[in-house]
Scaffold this active site. Sequence first.
Site, PDB file in Angstrom:
ATOM      1  N   ASP A  91      51.011  47.563 -17.805  1.00 30.79           N
ATOM      2  CA  ASP A  91      50.460  46.747 -18.896  1.00 30.79           C
ATOM      3  C   ASP A  91      51.271  46.906 -20.176  1.00 30.79           C
ATOM      4  O   ASP A  91      51.925  47.925 -20.391  1.00 30.79           O
ATOM      5  CB  ASP A  91      48.997  47.149 -19.176  1.00 30.79           C
ATOM      6  N   GLU A  92      51.182  45.903 -21.007  1.00 23.18           N
ATOM      7  CA  GLU A  92      51.662  45.950 -22.401  1.00 23.18           C
ATOM      8  C   GLU A  92      53.071  46.527 -22.543  1.00 23.18           C
ATOM      9  O   GLU A  92      53.327  47.296 -23.468  1.00 23.18           O
ATOM     10  CB  GLU A  92      50.683  46.768 -23.256  1.00 23.18           C
TER      11      GLU A  92
HETATM   12  C1  ACM Z   1      45.014  47.586 -21.166  1.00 19.11           C
HETATM   13  O1  ACM Z   1      43.961  47.473 -21.799  1.00 19.11           O
HETATM   14  N1  ACM Z   1      46.173  47.664 -21.786  1.00 19.11           N
HETATM   15  C2  ACM Z   1      45.022  47.659 -19.714  1.00 19.11           C
END
Ligand code: ACM
Length: 433
Positions: A240-241
């Site tokens: 993620d991110e």
């Molecule tokens: C997330 O909330 N970055 C998975």
Amino acid sequence: MVIPAPASMTVHDGWRDLTDPTVSTDRSIAAEGYSLEIDAAGIRIASSDEAGAFYARQTLLQLTADGRVPYVSISDQPRFAYRGAMLDVARHFFGVEDVKRYIDDIALLKFNYLHLHLTDDQGWRIRIDSWPELTAAGATTEIGGRGGGFYSKQQYCEIVDYAAERFITVVPEIDMPGHTNAASVAYPRLSDTPVVPYEGIEVGFSSLAIRSETTYQFVDDVVREVAAMTPGPYLHLGGDESLSTTDDDFLYFIARATAIAAKYGKTLIGWHEMGRSTELPVGTIGQYWSFTTPQEGAAEHTLSFVQQGGQIIMSPADVAYLDQKYDALTELGLEWAGPTSIPESYEWDPATIVPGVGEEQLLGVEAPMWTETLADIQDVEYLAFPRIASIAEIAWSPAGPRDFAEFESRLDRFVTLLDTLRIKHYVGFPGKN
Ligand code: ACM
């Protein structure tokens, strides 16, 4: 009377003293399901597996009032195979006793997976023998500067075993290629840019060195050691991110890292952004964390896991993220996806959010608890309870129209149990102020 609501429950006239149930095996009952009969003759549990008998006892606990139980006929089984709660032990570290407490808490609601977010920019929380500086240097920080911490292998296995005794499987997450500042503090060669220890709450600034072979040796060693401590089927690789990783680099990294990780025999899980890759190991599970109305790209990336033979875990941030405030006045918690009231956490269905991801495509539902603002386990309990009961019900009970007024009367009773067990909880829900 019971949360999560049983698949079928009939209440009869009469009450009896709580006595030891008789427990029998009935192979016709679904996995994790059970029947519970309470009448003048006794208390009888039947199930096809030990998990089912355990869940029957959780139901019995909720039915008990002043040492008495009502006459009931219950036939129950879960809607989803994966009913998860996540605890972020990276932003703030939580020791073994705290994690055991949270395991006990979630076992009350028939959760069967505990996802541990073990690594992030603020700290690396699990001993890796082949890369010892990860914990020697990468675990001493956390938000607020309280010194961090990590699990030895023995402590980690103690958590895994304690969870297993409660029919909960631990899912370890090693987040990459973003959320890796602590790893690069320990081993600067893992990053292309200089790093310093980080104890703030920003996200998206770190990345592994994508074109360096050292990075893939690191992934191989870490996954091998973590997989060896993981009796369960799943290993979460984050994804993620990764906002400071270019698209090309992200796709190159995910293809290589997931291929390396898949060698160790676990089914991989990734946050939905990992679905940007079309080169995932077959059957990789996607975890959706966008909103109940999908934001840019989220639906497409989630569907990509299905197209690559995988299923989906739903954690929509605006209803299932337990770290969000309950209301504008809640002192703890973040607000970017909230505030999320208890009715909002209850009135949604995981099979109607992402087009093409219906009942058949879902592995289950998970309630993440990020800990940027949570320094101790009582803080965690306060944001979890009683809102996590909504997620438990969505994960276990049959789909269907959800009537919050009906749920609320059961929630009232459940809160009495929380008080008895001294589980800290929010009290501001309707009828409780
Ligand atoms: C997330 O909330 N970055 C998975």
